[in-house]
Design an enzyme around this catalytic site. Structure first.
Site, short mmCIF file in Angstrom:
data_model
loop_
_atom_site.label_atom_id
_atom_site.label_comp_id
_atom_site.label_asym_id
_atom_site.label_seq_id
_atom_site.Cartn_x
_atom_site.Cartn_y
_atom_site.Cartn_z
N GLU A 42 0.58 9.56 8.24
CA GLU A 42 1.98 9.69 7.83
C GLU A 42 1.98 10.24 6.40
O GLU A 42 1.34 9.66 5.52
CB GLU A 42 2.68 8.33 7.88
CG GLU A 42 4.16 8.49 7.59
CD GLU A 42 4.95 7.20 7.63
OE1 GLU A 42 4.38 6.13 7.96
OE2 GLU A 42 6.15 7.27 7.31
N ARG A 300 -10.23 -1.49 11.42
CA ARG A 300 -10.00 -0.70 10.21
C ARG A 300 -11.03 -1.08 9.15
O ARG A 300 -11.66 -2.13 9.22
CB ARG A 300 -8.59 -0.92 9.69
CG ARG A 300 -8.31 -2.33 9.20
CD ARG A 300 -6.83 -2.57 8.96
NE ARG A 300 -6.30 -1.74 7.90
CZ ARG A 300 -5.31 -0.85 8.06
NH1 ARG A 300 -4.76 -0.66 9.25
NH2 ARG A 300 -4.87 -0.15 7.05
N LYS A 310 -1.17 1.89 1.40
CA LYS A 310 -0.55 2.99 0.66
C LYS A 310 0.58 2.49 -0.23
O LYS A 310 0.80 3.02 -1.31
CB LYS A 310 -0.02 4.05 1.63
CG LYS A 310 -1.12 5.01 2.09
CD LYS A 310 -0.53 6.17 2.84
CE LYS A 310 -0.46 5.88 4.31
NZ LYS A 310 -0.06 7.01 5.13
P1 ATP Z 1 -0.91 2.14 5.23
O1 ATP Z 1 -0.68 0.90 6.05
O2 ATP Z 1 -1.78 1.93 4.05
O3 ATP Z 1 0.33 2.90 4.92
P2 ATP Z 1 -1.40 3.57 7.59
O4 ATP Z 1 -2.36 3.03 8.56
O5 ATP Z 1 0.02 3.36 7.91
O6 ATP Z 1 -1.78 3.07 6.16
P3 ATP Z 1 -1.40 6.27 8.35
O7 ATP Z 1 -1.13 7.47 7.54
O8 ATP Z 1 -0.45 5.91 9.41
O9 ATP Z 1 -1.61 5.10 7.34
O10 ATP Z 1 -2.87 6.33 8.95
C1 ATP Z 1 -3.38 7.45 9.62
C2 ATP Z 1 -4.55 7.03 10.45
O11 ATP Z 1 -5.55 6.43 9.63
C3 ATP Z 1 -4.15 6.00 11.48
O12 ATP Z 1 -4.68 6.40 12.72
C4 ATP Z 1 -4.76 4.73 11.00
O13 ATP Z 1 -5.14 3.93 12.06
C5 ATP Z 1 -5.96 5.20 10.19
N1 ATP Z 1 -6.26 4.26 9.12
C6 ATP Z 1 -5.41 3.83 8.15
N2 ATP Z 1 -6.00 2.91 7.38
C7 ATP Z 1 -7.26 2.74 7.86
C8 ATP Z 1 -8.38 1.91 7.50
N3 ATP Z 1 -8.32 1.07 6.48
N4 ATP Z 1 -9.50 2.02 8.23
C9 ATP Z 1 -9.58 2.88 9.26
N5 ATP Z 1 -8.57 3.67 9.66
C10 ATP Z 1 -7.42 3.61 8.97
MG MG Z 2 0.85 4.14 9.81
#
Ligand code: ATP
Ligand code: MG
Length: 596
Positions: A42, A300, A310
Site C-alpha cells: 500500500e 511476518r 508504517k
Molecule cells: P504496516 O502494517 O506496517 O502498514 P502492511 O503490512 O500494511 O504494513 P503493506 O504495504 O500492506 O504493509 O505490505 C505489503 C506486503 O508486505 C504485504 O503482502 C505484507 O504481507 C508484506 N509485509 C508487510 N510487513 C511485513 C513483515 N514484517 N514481514 C513480512 N512481510 C511483510
Molecule cells: Mg497492508
C-alpha cells in the site's frame, strides 16, 4: 566463514521452504503452468526490512520457478496514500532485486505507461507490460471492481447498509458472540442497485452508507459477518483523481485484483489467514472462469530493537526523531541503502531467516552479520582515527618520512596495495592509550610498546599534559628496525594500533550509528515505542583519515581498520568533503555491552 555461506565454486543453493514446496507441487501436478506471484504494497509509507522479506519471497519464487511477479500498488485507501510513496517503492525494489528484472512486471518508470484499466480478466491477463511499464495499480481496476460489486448485488449477495460505523461495529458481535443482522439486509436487489448507483454518483456523504457482502452474521469467523466491501470517501485519489467517491475495501479489492492479473499464488502474512475464507467466498460467488488464485500465508518478519509498523515509522519521521524515511538508522529499505548496506546482504539475510508458519523474533544481529560478511569481502581497508590524540616520534626529524605498503583488502588480492607515510607526528585513537591500564590491556601505556599497523613498533616515553591534566601529546620512540624487512622485523608485541600521519591526514565528518531503540521489543504491549528511543543512536565526530579517504568514489565501501565498515553518505557528501557513515561495527559490540 559461517556454515551457510556459499562454498566457493558452487552456486548458492536455491532456498526451500513450505511455500516453495507448495509451488513445486502445483507445477508438478499441472495445476498451474506458470507461477505468477505479486508484491502488493500500500503506497502509504516507505518499504521496510519486513517488506524486503516479502519481496525476496515473491520475486524470488518467480525467478526460481521461471515465473512472473507483479508489483502492484494496493491503493484503495486514498486518504493515506501518495505518489511519493509509489516512487520510493519502485526505487527500493529495483535496488533490492537488482538483476532479477526478467521475472518482474511493473518495475519500469511510473510515468512510462501503467498497465491500463481492463474490462475484466481477459484484458489484464496476457497483457505483459514491457520492462518500461510502471507498476500495476489496484485503482486501475476500480471500474472492474465496481462491475463485480454490481454483479454480487444482482446475485443477492451484497446489500447497501445504512448503519453508522459505530452501529456496524455493535451489530458485528464479538468472536465469542454472534452478530445481529442489519435491518437493511433484506433490501430488494432493485433498491440495492439504485442506492449503490447513487452512492457512486456522490449523493451521500462519507459514512452514510456502505455496501456489504451478505454472508453470515453468526459465523465464528468475524470476517464473514457481512464484511464491508465499499465505502463512501469524498477524497481525491493520487492515481485516479476525482473519478471516484466510493472505494472498495482491501478484502474485496485484493482477491479480485489477484484474479484480474492472473496471479496463481497470492502470498501474504499470517494475520490474513482468517481472511482467506472471504477471499475464496468472493471469487466463488462471482462464478468466475477458472483458474482462480489461491492465498498462502507465512510469518511476518519481526526484528529485535526495531519497529516495523508504517504508522510508527511515519511518526518517527513526522516528529523529527529521525531525519527522514531514509535516515540510515531507520529499518526502511531506503535507510538501509543510505547506511551503505549492500542489497545482496539483505537478500542473504532474507534467505537465511527462511519462511515459516510461526511468528517469532529475529535477532537484528543476524542482519548485521549478513552485512559484515558481505562488506568484509568487498571493503577497502583504510586507516582512520575517530578521536585523535597526538603522538610525537621524537627520534624522527620534523621532515622525515617513511613509506610503507598497506594491503587494500586481504580478502581480495586484486584490490592491490597503497602507500602510507609515517611522519614525526601521528594520531592514534584516544582510547588506545591508558595511563594506568587494567590487566590485559595490550594497547599503549607509559613505558609500553605497540606496533603501528603496517609500520613499526613504538615505545611511549612521556605523557605531556596541560595545567588541567588533559593529555596534550604522547612522546614516543619509533623502532624502525622492526618494520617489514628490517633487522628486527620479527619482534612481537601484543597490541597493534591504527594511526594516521598528522600532516598527511584530513579531517572529515564521521557519523556513528547505534540502534534506534534500547529495548529488544519496542513495540511490546503497553509500551510507547518513543519511550525507548536510544538517545545515543547518532554520534557525529570529526575524524582524521588517511589521504586515500579524502575524495572517495561515490558508493565506495571501506573498512576503517579496527573501527568498522563505512561509506560516504550519498546525500550529504560533497566532492572533496565526504561525510562517512558507519554501516556496521566489526563485531557485535552490542551483545558485549548488554552482558556487562
Ligand atoms: P504496516 O502494517 O506496517 O502498514 P502492511 O503490512 O500494511 O504494513 P503493506 O504495504 O500492506 O504493509 O505490505 C505489503 C506486503 O508486505 C504485504 O503482502 C505484507 O504481507 C508484506 N509485509 C508487510 N510487513 C511485513 C513483515 N514484517 N514481514 C513480512 N512481510 C511483510
Ligand atoms: Mg497492508
Amino acid at each position: 566463514m559461517s556454515e551457510s555461506a556459499p562454498t566457493p565454486g558452487n552456486a548458492t543453493p536455491e532456498p526451500t521452504d513450505f511455500i516453495r514446496d507448495l509451488v513445486s507441487a502445483d507445477l508438478a501436478a499441472g495445476r498451474v503452468t506458470q507461477i505468477h506471484t505479486r508484491f502488493p504494497p500500500e503506497p502509504n509509507g516507505y518499504l521496510h526490512i519486513g517488506h524486503a522479506k516479502s519481496i525476496c519471497l515473491n520475486f524470488g519464487i518467480a525467478r526460481q520457478f521461471d515465473g512472473i511477479c507483479n508489483l502492484r500498488m494496493d491503493d484503495t485507501n486514498p486518504a493515506k496514500e501518495d505518489v511519493e510513496y509509489v516512487d520510493s517503492i519502485i526505487a527500493d525494489i529495483r535496488w533490492l532485486i537488482d538483476g532479477w528484472a526478467d521475472h518482474c512486471l511493473g518495475l519500469g518508470p511510473r510515468d512510462a505507461g501503467s498497465p491500463e484499466p481492463g474490462s475484466l480478466r481477459s484484458a489484464v491477463v496476457g497483457r505483459t507490460p514491457g520492462p518500461d511499464a510502471g507498476p500495476f495499480h489496484a485503482s486501475n481496476y476500480f471500474e472492474d471492481l465496481h462491475a463485480f460489486a454490481v454483479r454480487l448485488i444482482e446475485k443477492g449477495k451484497a446489500y447497501v447498509c445504512d448503519l453508522t460505523p459505530e452501529e456496524t461495529d455493535a451489530y458485528r458481535g464479538a468472536p465469542d458472540r454472534p452478530g445481529r443482522n442489519s435491518p437493511y439486509r433484506d433490501r430488494s436487489v432493485a433498491e440495492n442497485l439504485d442506492l449503490f448507483r447513487r452512492m457512486r454518483a456522490g449523493e451521500f456523504p462519507d459514512g452514510a452508507r456502505t455496501l456489504r457482502a451478505k454472508i453470515d452474521m453468526a459465523s465464528p469467523n468475524v470476517w464473514l459477518r457481512d464484511p464491508l466491501i465499499y465505502r463512501i470517501r469524498h477524497t481525491a485519489h493520487h492515481h485516479t483523481g476525482d473519478a471516484w467517491c466510493i472505494y472498495p475495501l482491501y478484502d474485496f479489492a485484493h482477491c479480485l485484483s489477484d484474479y484480474l492479473e492472473g496471479i496463481t499464488h497470492s502470498i501474504c502474512t499470517l494475520e490474513f489467514e482468517v481472511h482467506r475464507p472471504l477471499y475464496d467466498w468472493i471469487l466463488t460467488q462471482l462464478e468466475l472462469p477458472r483458474p482462480l488464485p489461491h492465498q498462502f500465508e507465512f510469518a511476518r518478519l519481526n526484528l529485535s530493537y526495531t519497529v516495523m509498523s508504517k504508522r510508527k515509522l511515519l511518526a518517527l519521521v513526522n516528529e523529527n526523531r529521525v531525519t527522514g524515511w531514509d535516515d540510515p538508522r531507520m529499518p526502511t529499505v531506503s535507510g538501509l541503502r543510505r547506511r551503505g548496506v549492500p542489497a545482496r546482504a539483505v537478500r542473504t539475510f532474507a534467505q537465511r531467516i527462511g519462511v515459516t508458519k510461526y511468528n517469532g523474533l529475529t535477532d537484528v544481529a543476524v542482519l548485521e552479520h549478513a552485512i559484515r560478511e558481505d562488506l568484509n569481502a568487498i571493503a577497502l581497508r583504510r586507516l582512520a582515527v575517530l578521536r585523535p590524540i597526538r603522538l610525537v616520534l621524537t627520534n624522527l626529524a620534523p621532515d622525515e618520512v617513511h613509506s610503507f605498503e598497506a594491503i587494500n583488502n586481504p580478502e581480495d588480492p586484486a584490490s592491490g596495495t597503497r602507500t602510507v607515510r609515517l611522519t614525526r607526528e601521528v594520531y592514534i585513537e584516544e582510547d588506545d592509550f591508558m595511563e594506568t591500564p587494567p590487566p590485559k590491556y595490550f594497547r599503549l601505556r607509559p613505558g609500553g610498546e605497540v606496533r603501528l599497523k603496517y609500520a613499526c613498533i613504538i615505545r611511549c616515553d612521556e605523557v605531556v599534559k596541560d595545567a588541567a591534566g588533559r593529555i596534550l601529546e604522547l612522546r614516543c620512540t619509533a623502532d624502525l628496525d622492526t618494520r617489514t624487512g628490517g633487522p628486527n622485523a620479527a619482534k612481537k608485541v601484543k597490541g597493534t594500533l591504527h594511526w594516521v600521519s598528522a600532516p598527511d591526514s584530513v579531517g572529515v565528518e564521521v557519523r556513528l550509528l547505534d540502534r534506534l531503540f534500547t529495548e529488544e521489543l519496542p513495540e511490546a504491549e503497553g509500551r510507547d515505542f518513543r519511550s525507548c528511543l536510544n538517545p545515543k543512536s547518532l554520534e557525529v565526530l570529526t575524524a582524521r583519515v588517511e589521504p586515500a579517504l579524502a575524495n572517495p568514489e561515490p558508493g565506495s565501501r571501506f573498512q576503517f581498520e579496527r573501527l568498522g565498515y563505512f561509506w560516504p553518505d550519498p546525500v550529504d557528501s560533497r566532492p572533496g568533503h565526504p561525510v562517512y557513515v558507519r554501516t556496521t561495527g566489526l563485531k557485535d559490540t552490542w551483545a558485549k555491552a548488554a552482558a556487562k
